[in-house]
Design an enzyme around this catalytic site. Sequence first.
Site, PDB file in Angstrom:
ATOM      1  CG  HIS A   1      -2.014   0.959   1.151  1.00 48.47           C
ATOM      2  ND1 HIS A   1      -1.813   2.313   1.194  1.00 48.47           N
ATOM      3  CD2 HIS A   1      -3.345   0.793   0.997  1.00 48.47           C
ATOM      4  CE1 HIS A   1      -2.989   2.920   1.084  1.00 48.47           C
ATOM      5  NE2 HIS A   1      -3.927   2.027   0.962  1.00 48.47           N
TER       6      HIS A   1
ATOM      7  NE  ARG B   1      -2.624   6.685  -2.579  1.00 48.37           N
ATOM      8  CZ  ARG B   1      -2.906   5.916  -3.629  1.00 48.37           C
ATOM      9  NH1 ARG B   1      -2.700   6.349  -4.841  1.00 48.37           N
ATOM     10  NH2 ARG B   1      -3.377   4.698  -3.454  1.00 48.37           N
TER      11      ARG B   1
END
Lengths: 226, 538
Positions: free
Chosen positions: B318, B338
């Site tokens: 990740h 994000r």
Amino acid sequence: MSAETDTKLVTVEIMGKQYQVPDAMTVIGTMWYTGHNIIRGVGCLGGVCGACSTVYRTKDDFALKVGLGCQMKIEDGMSFFMTPFYPTAKPNYNVQEIEHPKEELFRYFPEALNCRNCNACNKVCPQDIDIKGAVKDAVKGDFEAAADKALSCVMCGLCVSRCIAEMAPNMIALYARRTWSVFYATKHERLDQQMKQITDGVWNDEWDQISQLDEAGLKEFCKARR
Amino acid sequence: MDSLLEKYIGVIEATRDKRIAQAMPLMREADKEHLLTAHHPDYRKEAYRPIAFGPNQGEETVHELAALLEADSPLSVAPAGLAKPDFEVDVLILGGGGAGATAALMARELGASVMIATKLRLGDSNTVMAEGGVQVAVKEDDSPIQHFVDAMHGGHYKNDPRLLKVMVEDAPFSINWLDSLGVLFDRDADGNLKVKKGGGTSRARLLACKDYTGLDMMRVLKDTVLNTEGIQIMEFAPAIELLTNSNGQVTGAVLQNLDVDQRIVVRAKSVIMATGGIGRLHIQNFPTSNHFGATGDALPLCYRLGARLAFPGTFQYHPTGAIYPEQMAGLLVTEAIRSGGAHLINRNGERFVNELEARDVVCAAIIRECAEGRGVDTPFGRQGVWLDIPVIDAMNGEGVVKRRYPGMLRKYERHGIDIPTQPVLIYPTLHYQNGGVAIGTEGETEIAGLYVAGEAAGGIHGTNRLMGNSLLDIIVFGARAGRAAAQRATEVDFGELTLNHLDAFRKQMKKAGVEPTRTSPMLLPDYVRRPEEAVGSA
Ligand SMILES: Cc1cc2nc3c(=O)[nH]c(=O)nc-3n(C[C@H](O)[C@H](O)[C@H](O)COP(=O)(O)OP(=O)(O)OC[C@H]3O[C@@H](n4cnc5c(N)ncnc54)[C@H](O)[C@@H]3O)c2cc1C
Ligand code: SF4
Ligand code: SF4
Ligand code: FES
């Protein structure tokens, strides 16, 4: 870790014994660092499963405090132990068989009415939930407000351990959340439509087409659609 | 303010407006390929080796996993319980995360007697940790086909299209089922399901419960399991070996009681493996976002029986794992931040990748920045880049970060960092096992009586899973495996309990010249510091 040597050492007390450990650690990290091979009390290590309730005191403070051992940083003079297990009881119910959620709350959780406003549950909650408020909301029938307040509950049971009215505030809030979602929250037309379209086979031709494609063809098909 | 942040805050704030105005192009395919090959951990040659024997012989995987696949069973002698099992159930489910709980509920609904045996407590899992959301095509501009297209693309066209079709077509039914149990997905202002856009997708199709999606799902699933009669729960009792009859069909499992030194033998008509992911192997020394029990146990257990693994060599890192402060290392910073507009910036205050690229691309880009000297060092010897979260409020108005990401806010707040106003340091963290035991559309494997669901299974996501498709697949395939396993239980009798498969396995091991130096499954990582041993062995 190389920086271990540069880190300040602090003294903590675990179940009555003293240990010197680097400053930048969590309670669980400290348990491992000091050689305690704990399994119970460890779950997600990310602050969301509620497995790691820890009872502690800080230097020169009489108050007995609790927190999540995987999230809490140790400090000099801290004394703690981890509680591996809480025996909890909960009533069984099947959400889909409930007819009048707001009335039936009192069938499953008659003690919900007994809140004595002591605020012990709120004080102890590691997630800073207004769980007393959520119980009150549920009792008043404002399940939406209760649901909203209890979103981040990790079911650690710390509020249960402190409640003088012998209730499980987290279970009451969960009942409110679940029944709010099932009975009162707005329904999703688009979800129903999608299910119907799938059942009706609206995309079957396209699926047939896809199933005929080889890997290169599939790649081309997908790229064109993006 | 913390001294590390103090040093960089100037350049981060000074460049913010310019960065907001800057259009960050998506990368061309060829450039992506190049970046991945140069910097993604899956492409690091020295981390890999071929598997010595068994169904995936010759295929490359990481050393950490190969060692477990080639390790011996912890059972050197047959436990006494084989003659007289401690429990008998129709369906035995190994693993109490989202896939296991779903399988249990479905199998029970079909009338099977069910046991869930799990390593920690029911619900202590990767599922409870999921933050970002779950994918389902519900918007007008979306469809199951589009969902399929995105997942294929994200998975580098290695996905098994049959599995993927099933997943996207079952998706709205699975979400509807969760809704009917009381999972409370966020609504938009009109009361419709709120959908967000996730990395690597062409449409907005991410449902969430703020940033506590997995928590709400697991809480509701666990509560439902506890409310259901006929599902036995065995906590702190992980599986250490499967049992077979003389035809090689699965007939039960041996569990290890972690509280007392005891083995528990369970005889079952079908066994479902739902033991989840692999993060705690710390592949290539990466920190991990996974829960304590994520040691990939299904892989060696099924491999010993001759079950093939799909894509055993690809893992998902990740992009945004916390690396600072030190006690947060490995913890996930939700991808929703994000996709919500936060910028990734290097030590010079520059953006270096479009934040919405697929995970593997973003990861490789971050690793590149650090490798080429544009990373930021922490006092604990870690390196990373900044995630500028405050830019979200700068673009959308004050209070947005606080409202959308209450979980993240709290996690950082505990360590004195205020994410609406302060950027955080991140580096890729080992997050997800893209591959797993190869399955068919009902979670069935090549071994009769053995089903696999959830992160332990492989093929659905090819070599790269998109955010939100895992929380979906655990429900879809958990349900399918649960039903198929219950169905089988109506068709077969209890079988004899043997360890015959181990004879065959050990023969293969010998033939391949592998010395059994350790046993698997791993069960738990060992983090206990033992200074005496270190001194003694030095
Ligand atoms: C921090 C984090 C955030 C994530 N966010 C998202 C997201 O936003 N969206 C998304 O789609 N996905 C997300 N994922 C991925 C997703 O949560 C997982 O892939 C998924 O929940 C796995 O479910 P599972 O049931 O297969 O495994 P798990 O939920 O991990 O459950 C497996 C269970 O099996 C137990 N077990 C392990 N070994 C044994 C054994 N030998 N015997 C018995 N029991 C055993 C484990 O302890 C655990 O309880 C995230 C993952 C993490 C870690
Ligand atoms: S409300 Fe109770 S169970 Fe929930 S997190 Fe707070 S203390 Fe724990
Ligand atoms: S601890 Fe119990 S009695 Fe006290 S405020 Fe909370 S719910 Fe009420
Ligand atoms: S281990 Fe899960 S909350 Fe601490």
